[in-house]
Design an enzyme around this catalytic site. Structure first.
Site, short mmCIF file in Angstrom:
data_model
loop_
_atom_site.label_atom_id
_atom_site.label_comp_id
_atom_site.label_asym_id
_atom_site.label_seq_id
_atom_site.Cartn_x
_atom_site.Cartn_y
_atom_site.Cartn_z
N TYR A 31 0.83 -1.20 0.00
CA TYR A 31 0.00 0.00 0.00
C TYR A 31 0.87 1.25 0.00
CZ TYR A 31 0.71 0.99 5.04
OH TYR A 31 1.24 1.31 6.27
N ARG A 50 8.37 4.47 -4.54
CA ARG A 50 8.36 3.55 -3.39
C ARG A 50 7.34 2.43 -3.61
NH1 ARG A 50 7.32 5.87 2.54
NH2 ARG A 50 5.18 5.98 1.76
N ARG A 98 -7.44 -20.63 -2.15
CA ARG A 98 -6.44 -20.45 -1.10
C ARG A 98 -5.28 -21.44 -1.22
NH1 ARG A 98 -4.69 -22.17 3.81
NH2 ARG A 98 -3.83 -20.55 5.16
N HIS A 100 -0.82 -20.98 -0.40
CA HIS A 100 0.21 -19.99 -0.10
C HIS A 100 0.99 -19.56 -1.35
CE1 HIS A 100 -0.70 -21.26 3.95
NE2 HIS A 100 0.16 -20.39 4.46
N LYS A 146 6.30 -1.61 1.94
CA LYS A 146 5.09 -1.09 2.61
C LYS A 146 3.99 -2.14 2.45
CE LYS A 146 3.02 3.48 3.37
NZ LYS A 146 3.11 3.47 4.81
N LEU A 208 10.90 1.61 6.98
CA LEU A 208 10.27 2.12 5.76
C LEU A 208 10.99 3.41 5.36
CD1 LEU A 208 7.74 1.55 3.91
CD2 LEU A 208 6.81 3.58 5.00
N1 PDD Z 1 2.66 5.18 7.49
N2 PDD Z 1 7.35 3.94 8.94
C1 PDD Z 1 6.21 3.23 8.91
C2 PDD Z 1 6.21 1.85 9.48
C3 PDD Z 1 5.04 3.79 8.37
O1 PDD Z 1 3.90 3.06 8.34
C4 PDD Z 1 5.08 5.12 7.87
C5 PDD Z 1 3.87 5.78 7.28
C6 PDD Z 1 6.30 5.81 7.91
C7 PDD Z 1 6.44 7.22 7.37
O2 PDD Z 1 6.48 7.23 5.97
P1 PDD Z 1 5.93 8.49 5.13
O3 PDD Z 1 6.66 9.67 5.60
O4 PDD Z 1 6.25 8.14 3.72
O5 PDD Z 1 4.45 8.58 5.41
C8 PDD Z 1 7.41 5.19 8.44
C9 PDD Z 1 1.45 5.65 6.87
C10 PDD Z 1 1.21 7.09 7.06
C11 PDD Z 1 0.30 4.76 7.30
O6 PDD Z 1 0.53 3.55 7.38
O7 PDD Z 1 -0.81 5.25 7.52
#
Ligand code: PDD
Length: 290
Positions: A31, A50, A98, A100, A146, A208
């Site tokens: 996401y 990203r 389903r 894996h 992500k 991240l």
């Molecule tokens: N999350 N680290 C993690 C684990 C995150 O989930 C996020 C952001 C960040 C910051 O990344 P950025 O600056 O690109 O938003 C760091 C989003 C906001 C969320 O999961 O809602």
């Protein structure tokens, strides 16, 4: 509310996905969260780069070109009246029996997007700062992806909420506790200020690579603030002058209490104020450009 699902813009109530979607069954997807200021997606290109990294990491083909993504995201934004929004974009490996292993032959990925009003951190919180706790970072070793599989992040964030805190700072534990180091927050990146130097953990597989993180480092460099990107030991947290968190939805916020003790003098510090003001200025400037 209008959302996007697999090629269609439709009301949220009408959006349906089959229960065998691998996102539902396995959390098999990735996401993005993209802030929107004055109806324009902020750092869109960087978010899409990203996204490609995340898709490559989980071996899902990108269903759209950068141009197609930009057009879809802009259409979604135009369906909403708020000037400032955040777009949530979600891609799963699709619907299949389903198993894996990946479906053979491959199925079409599921693509879902929604946009919500972006509420800015409350002025009181920027004045007082927020509290955080530390906890063991028990996630996998590909935190640079992500992933929608967020169970550890969910449990860790709840630990913070149960303690009356806004965030949890995650610590990778080494055999020797004095070598344990911080990675990020449950949904944010973390910076320290020590002796006037802004410290940031390195972008590696354990965190991240935040888009806001990059903006903050750019703004700090432009302001002549000395920065050091290096491993930050857990014990350095307790003698930090300031601790900051950053994310697309929370922008930059000061952490003024950690594990029940004040950070520095317990008030938001000068580097926070400077970076916060510069961030506000910068985002409005960027949005003014044609
Ligand atoms: N999350 N680290 C993690 C684990 C995150 O989930 C996020 C952001 C960040 C910051 O990344 P950025 O600056 O690109 O938003 C760091 C989003 C906001 C969320 O999961 O809602």
């Amino acid at each position: 509310m209008t959302v996007y699902l697999n090629g269609q813009f439709l009301p949220l109530e009408e959006a349906r996905i089959p229960v065998l979607d691998r996102g539902f069954i396995f959390g098999d997807g990735v996401y993005e969260v993209i802030p929107v200021y004055s109806k324009r997606a902020f750092r869109l290109h960087e978010h899409l780069v990203r996204l490609q990294h995340s898709l490559d990491g989980v071996r899902i083909d990108n269903p759209h070109s950068v141009g197609e993504w930009a057009a879809l995201i802009n259409t979604l934004i135009s369906h909403h009246q708020h000037e400032d929004q955040y777009v949530y974009l979600h891609i799963t490996r699709g619907v299949a029996k389903r198993d894996h292993a990946f479906p053979q032959p491959a199925v079409a990925p599921t693509v879902f997007m929604m946009s919500n009003p972006l509420t800015h951190p409350a002025a009181e919180l920027l004045q007082s700062g927020v509290s955080a706790i530390t906890a063991v970072d028990n996630r996998w070793l590909r935190c640079d992806i992500k992933s929608i599989s967020l169970l550890p992040n969910v449990l860790l964030r709840q630990q913070a909420v149960d303690a009356g805190c806004a965030e949890v700072i995650l610590v990778r534990v080494e055999n020797n506790d004095s070598d344990s180091f911080i990675t990020e927050g449950s949904a944010s990146n973390i910076f320290l200020v020590r002796d006037g130097i802004l410290l940031a953990p390195p972008k590696d597989n354990l965190m991240l690579p935040g888009i806001t993180y990059d903006v903050i480092l750019e703004l700090a460099a432009a302001a002549g603030i000395p920065c050091s990107v290096r491993r930050i030991l857990k014990q350095e947290l307790y003698s930090a002058d300031e601790i900051l968190l950053t994310s697309s939805t929370r922008e930059v916020m000061p952490i003024t209490m950690l594990d029940g003790k004040p950070v520095g003098n317990g008030r938001p510090g000068p580097l926070f104020r400077q970076l916060h003001d510069r961030y506000q200025h910068f985002k409005r400037e960027v949005m003014r450009k044609p």
